[in-house]
Design a protein around this motif. Structure first.
Motif, PDB file in Angstrom:
ATOM      1  N   UNK A  86      22.628  -3.362  14.135  1.00 46.01           N
ATOM      2  CA  UNK A  86      23.982  -3.137  14.638  1.00 46.01           C
ATOM      3  C   UNK A  86      24.328  -4.094  15.782  1.00 46.01           C
ATOM      4  N   UNK A  87      25.548  -4.585  15.767  1.00 49.93           N
ATOM      5  CA  UNK A  87      25.995  -5.604  16.723  1.00 49.93           C
ATOM      6  C   UNK A  87      25.766  -5.224  18.175  1.00 49.93           C
ATOM      7  N   UNK A  88      25.964  -3.939  18.492  1.00 50.75           N
ATOM      8  CA  UNK A  88      25.862  -3.531  19.898  1.00 50.75           C
ATOM      9  C   UNK A  88      24.482  -3.816  20.484  1.00 50.75           C
ATOM     10  N   UNK A  89      23.460  -3.960  19.614  1.00 52.91           N
ATOM     11  CA  UNK A  89      22.120  -4.254  20.121  1.00 52.91           C
ATOM     12  C   UNK A  89      22.029  -5.665  20.698  1.00 52.91           C
ATOM     13  N   UNK A  90      23.016  -6.505  20.410  1.00 53.54           N
ATOM     14  CA  UNK A  90      23.067  -7.836  21.004  1.00 53.54           C
ATOM     15  C   UNK A  90      23.777  -7.817  22.355  1.00 53.54           C
ATOM     16  N   UNK A  91      24.405  -6.711  22.688  1.00 52.54           N
ATOM     17  CA  UNK A  91      25.143  -6.632  23.948  1.00 52.54           C
ATOM     18  C   UNK A  91      24.186  -6.590  25.128  1.00 52.54           C
ATOM     19  N   UNK A  92      24.438  -7.444  26.115  1.00 48.12           N
ATOM     20  CA  UNK A  92      23.644  -7.420  27.332  1.00 48.12           C
ATOM     21  C   UNK A  92      23.968  -6.156  28.127  1.00 48.12           C
TER      22      UNK A  92
ATOM     23  N   UNK B  25      27.401 -14.617  12.266  1.00 43.57           N
ATOM     24  CA  UNK B  25      26.903 -15.711  13.114  1.00 43.57           C
ATOM     25  C   UNK B  25      27.974 -16.178  14.092  1.00 43.57           C
ATOM     26  N   UNK B  26      29.178 -16.371  13.591  1.00 41.80           N
ATOM     27  CA  UNK B  26      30.239 -16.896  14.456  1.00 41.80           C
ATOM     28  C   UNK B  26      30.612 -15.903  15.553  1.00 41.80           C
ATOM     29  N   UNK B  27      30.589 -14.611  15.246  1.00 45.71           N
ATOM     30  CA  UNK B  27      30.927 -13.611  16.260  1.00 45.71           C
ATOM     31  C   UNK B  27      29.849 -13.527  17.343  1.00 45.71           C
ATOM     32  N   UNK B  28      28.584 -13.581  16.935  1.00 47.80           N
ATOM     33  CA  UNK B  28      27.483 -13.510  17.898  1.00 47.80           C
ATOM     34  C   UNK B  28      27.480 -14.756  18.787  1.00 47.80           C
TER      35      UNK B  28
ATOM     36  N   UNK C  45      29.979  -4.894  29.063  1.00 48.18           N
ATOM     37  CA  UNK C  45      29.817  -3.929  27.973  1.00 48.18           C
ATOM     38  C   UNK C  45      31.138  -3.260  27.616  1.00 48.18           C
ATOM     39  N   UNK C  46      31.940  -2.951  28.623  1.00 48.34           N
ATOM     40  CA  UNK C  46      33.212  -2.271  28.387  1.00 48.34           C
ATOM     41  C   UNK C  46      34.273  -3.225  27.842  1.00 48.34           C
ATOM     42  N   UNK C  47      34.233  -4.478  28.291  1.00 46.06           N
ATOM     43  CA  UNK C  47      35.263  -5.447  27.900  1.00 46.06           C
ATOM     44  C   UNK C  47      35.093  -5.981  26.487  1.00 46.06           C
ATOM     45  N   UNK C  48      33.830  -6.140  26.067  1.00 41.86           N
ATOM     46  CA  UNK C  48      33.584  -6.771  24.753  1.00 41.86           C
ATOM     47  C   UNK C  48      33.601  -5.730  23.646  1.00 41.86           C
ATOM     48  N   UNK C  49      34.357  -6.003  22.597  1.00 46.20           N
ATOM     49  CA  UNK C  49      34.413  -5.112  21.435  1.00 46.20           C
ATOM     50  C   UNK C  49      33.983  -5.914  20.203  1.00 46.20           C
ATOM     51  N   UNK C  50      32.930  -5.442  19.557  1.00 49.26           N
ATOM     52  CA  UNK C  50      32.440  -6.111  18.354  1.00 49.26           C
ATOM     53  C   UNK C  50      33.383  -5.816  17.193  1.00 49.26           C
TER      54      UNK C  50
END
Length: 201
Positions: A97-103, A122-125, A110-115
């Motif tokens: 899941x994408x959130x596991x890449x969140x620092x 690849x491009x989103x990460x 964490x609050x500002x970025x929405x996957x």
């Protein structure tokens, strides 16, 4: 679009369809946002970091937070992102899941970025990685387009001597290897027919 997964198709038919499809794919060019223009660097630093993928970036942030302001990092690519910078094959995405890449070092981040995707492409990460690097100024200590060719601990000086392909020579008390487990290509050892006209990844 043709169905490559058709169970009725023979192996050769599937191969032919994949080749046809691959001819229509467009590939993103490598980013070049941080071209190296400086000559050889000779300096003494507290910390040297090899690699500016996700590990190298969090190391830079955490070391600065701990009071280490004398850092030099090396990145063979022209920008941050590590494996997500280099791999651009069709369908490239993460399998967690994408959130596991969140620092987790910044609640605001964490609050500002929405996957956009449950399993990030690849491009989103890579977009996330460059956003983080921009937001926290994580590129400033990095020599991009630079490959480390040796790192030797000098017993007499009690420090690491790190050298690059640009004749840089950095002396550092601490050395962190953040080049990752996916930094070297691994090929399956299958020979490709001379008749194959598609792209190999």
């Amino acid at each position: 679009m043709e169905n490559v997964q058709d169970p009725r198709a023979s192996v050769s038919q599937k191969r032919e369809r994949i080749v046809k499809l691959s001819r229509h794919l467009e590939f993103a060019s490598l980013p070049s946002t941080s071209k190296r223009s400086s000559g050889p660097v000779k300096e003494k630093k507290e910390v040297a970091i090899i690699g500016m993928g996700f590990s190298g970036m969090v190391l830079t942030y955490k070391l600065r937070e701990a009071g280490f302001n004398s850092i030099r990092s090396f990145e063979i690519g022209s920008d941050v992102g590590g494996t997500w910078f280099w791999n651009k094959y069709p369908g490239c995405a993460c399998d967690v899941p994408s959130y596991q890449y969140s620092y987790a070092f910044s609640k605001e981040l964490e609050q500002d970025w929405v996957w956009k995707h449950r399993y990030g492409t690849q491009s989103e990460i890579l977009t996330y990685a460059t956003h983080v690097a921009d937001r926290f100024n994580l590129r400033s200590d990095t020599l991009f387009n630079t490959e480390v060719v040796s790192a030797v601990f000098d017993e007499a000086k009690r420090c690491w001597i790190v050298k690059s392909n640009h004749n840089d020579c950095i002396e550092a008390k601490f050395l962190f290897l953040a080049n990752g487990c996916l930094s070297s290509p691994a090929t399956p050892g299958i020979s490709v027919s001379k008749d194959f006209e598609g792209k190999c990844f």
